[in-house]
Every structure is written in structure tokens, then in C-alpha cells.
Design an enzyme around this catalytic site. Structure first.
Site, PDB file in Angstrom:
ATOM      1  N   LEU A  59       0.869  -1.175   0.000  1.00 38.40           N
ATOM      2  CA  LEU A  59       0.000   0.000   0.000  1.00 38.40           C
ATOM      3  C   LEU A  59       0.905   1.224   0.000  1.00 38.40           C
ATOM      4  O   LEU A  59       1.860   1.291   0.779  1.00 38.40           O
ATOM      5  CB  LEU A  59      -0.877   0.033   1.257  1.00 38.40           C
ATOM      6  CG  LEU A  59      -2.219  -0.699   1.237  1.00 38.40           C
ATOM      7  CD1 LEU A  59      -2.921  -0.494   2.573  1.00 38.40           C
ATOM      8  CD2 LEU A  59      -3.119  -0.218   0.117  1.00 38.40           C
ATOM      9  N   ASP A  60       0.638   2.198  -0.858  1.00 37.43           N
ATOM     10  CA  ASP A  60       1.448   3.422  -0.895  1.00 37.43           C
ATOM     11  C   ASP A  60       1.434   4.099   0.468  1.00 37.43           C
ATOM     12  O   ASP A  60       0.442   4.007   1.202  1.00 37.43           O
ATOM     13  CB  ASP A  60       0.901   4.390  -1.956  1.00 37.43           C
ATOM     14  CG  ASP A  60       1.141   3.892  -3.373  1.00 37.43           C
ATOM     15  OD1 ASP A  60       2.018   3.027  -3.546  1.00 37.43           O
ATOM     16  OD2 ASP A  60       0.458   4.371  -4.296  1.00 37.43           O
ATOM     17  N   PRO A  61       2.517   4.835   0.811  1.00 37.25           N
ATOM     18  CA  PRO A  61       2.603   5.475   2.135  1.00 37.25           C
ATOM     19  C   PRO A  61       1.406   6.366   2.475  1.00 37.25           C
ATOM     20  O   PRO A  61       0.944   6.379   3.612  1.00 37.25           O
ATOM     21  CB  PRO A  61       3.892   6.304   2.043  1.00 37.25           C
ATOM     22  CG  PRO A  61       4.731   5.583   1.035  1.00 37.25           C
ATOM     23  CD  PRO A  61       3.762   5.015   0.036  1.00 37.25           C
TER      24      PRO A  61
END
Length: 304
Positions: free
Chosen positions: A37-39
Site C-alpha cells: 500500500l502506498d505510504p
């Protein structure tokens, strides 16, 4: 310690940060996540512990549900709110019906080109490494499954004063929601980007099942490990076959098994073998020997 933790990944952390922190909290090195999951995205991130790490790929393969905020009238370098503005265009009125027509066109099997700011590898290098160096490279397209697209915040007309809408996306693995936002904009004739994203479901784990890192830490300090789900939760959609003690002994040695044993699951790509209500192994048809099935993974959880 063996099992799956439905973690709520908070905004600002990478998926690897979560794994690193959980290794410290749980005092174990065998920790793996099930899809990045992207930051800046928060949401459901199933974490596999101990022998459950052998199941990570199956958990990752399950469908996902997201809630995205999409903003029309502006595109960015990253296709989300973190990037620099590439293009803007003033919005004329877009009716609920026009938006729905675009969503309908993008439901089913669609082809996406991964964004330049992504971890997809081209010639051994991640795309975002090229992007940071200012190099644009040809990206391989991929087919993804969009099961449903549902607008959440009513049927208000979209315009310059109201350029955003919320969308629930049910999709298969490998879908880029950022790119989907851009594709919706293109069908409507406007630049667009994903301004916010939350993953509300991953496989069989929902938002309400999840715990934060702080909550898991607190439970561990109280010697409470009830946050762990059994391995069987990770293979809920997989075909299952209950085996007896004799077969079980062969499975533990990684033995090949006759096709006749798998008649009730013969059309499946793989089957989970269950002994004493516990997942023992995952078998699949032998690629060369038509009358046999072979082990894909031997789990041995019953010995833990």
C-alpha cells in the site's frame, strides 16, 4: 507464532515499515505483508506471521475493496495528490448519468498502463526510479478486473465548485486506483487524479477486523495474542480436501499423490489439504505426470 493479522496501515507508513515494527513487537523475524500500500494510503493490510508467510501469495491474490476520492479538472505527475500539477481544465457541469456511463464502461476486464511513479519493474529497475531521474520509459500494459464501481456521495452534479466524488471500487489484484481515476477523467474529457484512498477490504479481511500497530503492541504486552487469525482464514476461497492419517504421513514427506484422491476438486487449480481441521499442505496437478498431484506448499502447522 503462526497466523494472519489484519493490520490497519496508517497514513504516512510504508508497508515495509509495518513489517519492521511488527517484527519488534512480536519478537519474530518471520513476518511478511500481502501486497504493498502506498505510504499516503491507509487501510487493510493482512500480515502473515510464521508459517503463514507461505500463504502470502494466496492472500494477495484475493479481491480488494477501496474507497477513493477522485478530483476532476487537474492531473498530476503521480496521478495522486502528492504529485506536481500537469494540467488543469475548468469543469462544465457533469451529471450523475454522465459519470455513471463512464463508470459502467470501466467495469469488467480493463487494460491499464502502470503509472511512472510505481514499483513495477522495467529492465530490472522500478518505474519510480526512472521517474525520479526524469526518464519516461515504455510500460507494459496489464489486464485487471473491476468487479464494481459505486459512487458513494449522492448524485450531485460535478462542476468547478464541486469537482470531487467518492467511489467504492471492488477489484482484482494489480489494479492501480490512481490510474483508474485518470481513466474516468479521460472518458469525461477532463484531467483527473486520485486525491485520497483507503483500502476497506483485502481478501477476507474487512476494516472492522483490523487493529493498529499500537493496539497490537498493547495486546502483546498483556500476553494476549487473540489478534492472530488461523492460517485457514487465508485460504477461505480455495478448494479443500480432508485427508486421513495415511495420506497425511505422505504429505509431510512432500510425496506425490494419485489424481483419484482429488476427484471432488479435479477442476481446481489447487487444493488445500486439511488434517484434524488444520491446513497441512497445498497441492496442485502435476505439470508432466497427468495421474498425479504434487505439493505446492507443505505447511506443517499441526506440529507447531
Amino acid at each position: 507464532m503462526n497466523g494472519i493479522i489484519p493490520l490497519w496501515k496508517e497514513r504516512g507508513m510504508t508497508s515495509h515499515d509495518c513489517v519492521f515494527k511488527l517484527r519488534k513487537i512480536l519478537h519474530t523475524k518471520k513476518v511478511g505483508h500481502t501486497g504493498t500500500l502506498d505510504p499516503e494510503v491507509e487501510g487493510v493490510l493482512p500480515i502473515c506471521i510464521g508459517r503463514a508467510t507461505k500463504l502470502a501469495e494466496y492472500v494477495t491474490d484475493e479481491g480488494k475493496v477501496y474507497v477513493a476520492e477522485i478530483t476532476l479538472g487537474k492531473s498530476t505527475t503521480t496521478e495522486d495528490a502528492t504529485g506536481e500539477t500537469v494540467m488543469t481544465k475548468e469543469l462544465a457541469d457533469i451529471s450523475a448519468d454522465e459519470l455513471q456511463a463512464a463508470l459502467t464502461k470501466l467495469t469488467g476486464k480493463i487494460t491499464q498502463i502502470p503509472p511512472m511513479f510505481s514499483a513495477v519493474k522495467v529492465n530490472g529497475k522500478k518505474l519510480y526510479e526512472y521517474a525520479r531521474a526524469g526518464i519516461e520509459v515504455e510500460r507494459p500494459s496489464r489486464q485487471v478486473d473491476i468487479y464494481s464501481l459505486t459512487r458513494l456521495n449522492g448524485e450531485a452534479t460535478l462542476n468547478e465548485a464541486n469537482p470531487t466524488f467518492q467511489l467504492e471500487i471492488s477489484c482484482g489484484k494489480g489494479t492501480y486506483i490512481r490510474t483508474l481515476a485518470v481513466m474516468i477523467g479521460e472518458l469525461l474529457g477532463y484531467p483527473a487524479h486520485m486525491s485520497k484512498l483507503e483500502r476497506t477490504r483485502s481478501g477476507f479481511f474487512k476494516k472492522e477486523d483490523c487493529l493498529t500497530l499500537a493496539e497490537i503492541d498493547e495486546m502483546m504486552q498483556a500476553s494476549d495474542s487473540s489478534f492472530l487469525y488461523p492460517l485457514e482464514k487465508g485460504i477461505e476461497s480455495m478448494a479443500k480436501l480432508v485427508i486421513d492419517e495415511e495420506i497425511h504421513a505422505k504429505v509431510l514427506n512432500g510425496g506425490l499423490l494419485p489424481k483419484s484422491l482429488f476427484i471432488e476438486v479435479e477442476n481446481e487449480p489447487r487444493a488445500a489439504l486439511i488434517f484434524n481441521d488444520k491446513l497441512t499442505a497445498i497441492y496442485k496437478p502435476h505439470p508432466e505426470k497427468n495421474e498425479l498431484w504434487k505439493p505446492e506448499k507443505v505447511i506443517e502447522l499441526h506440529q507447531a
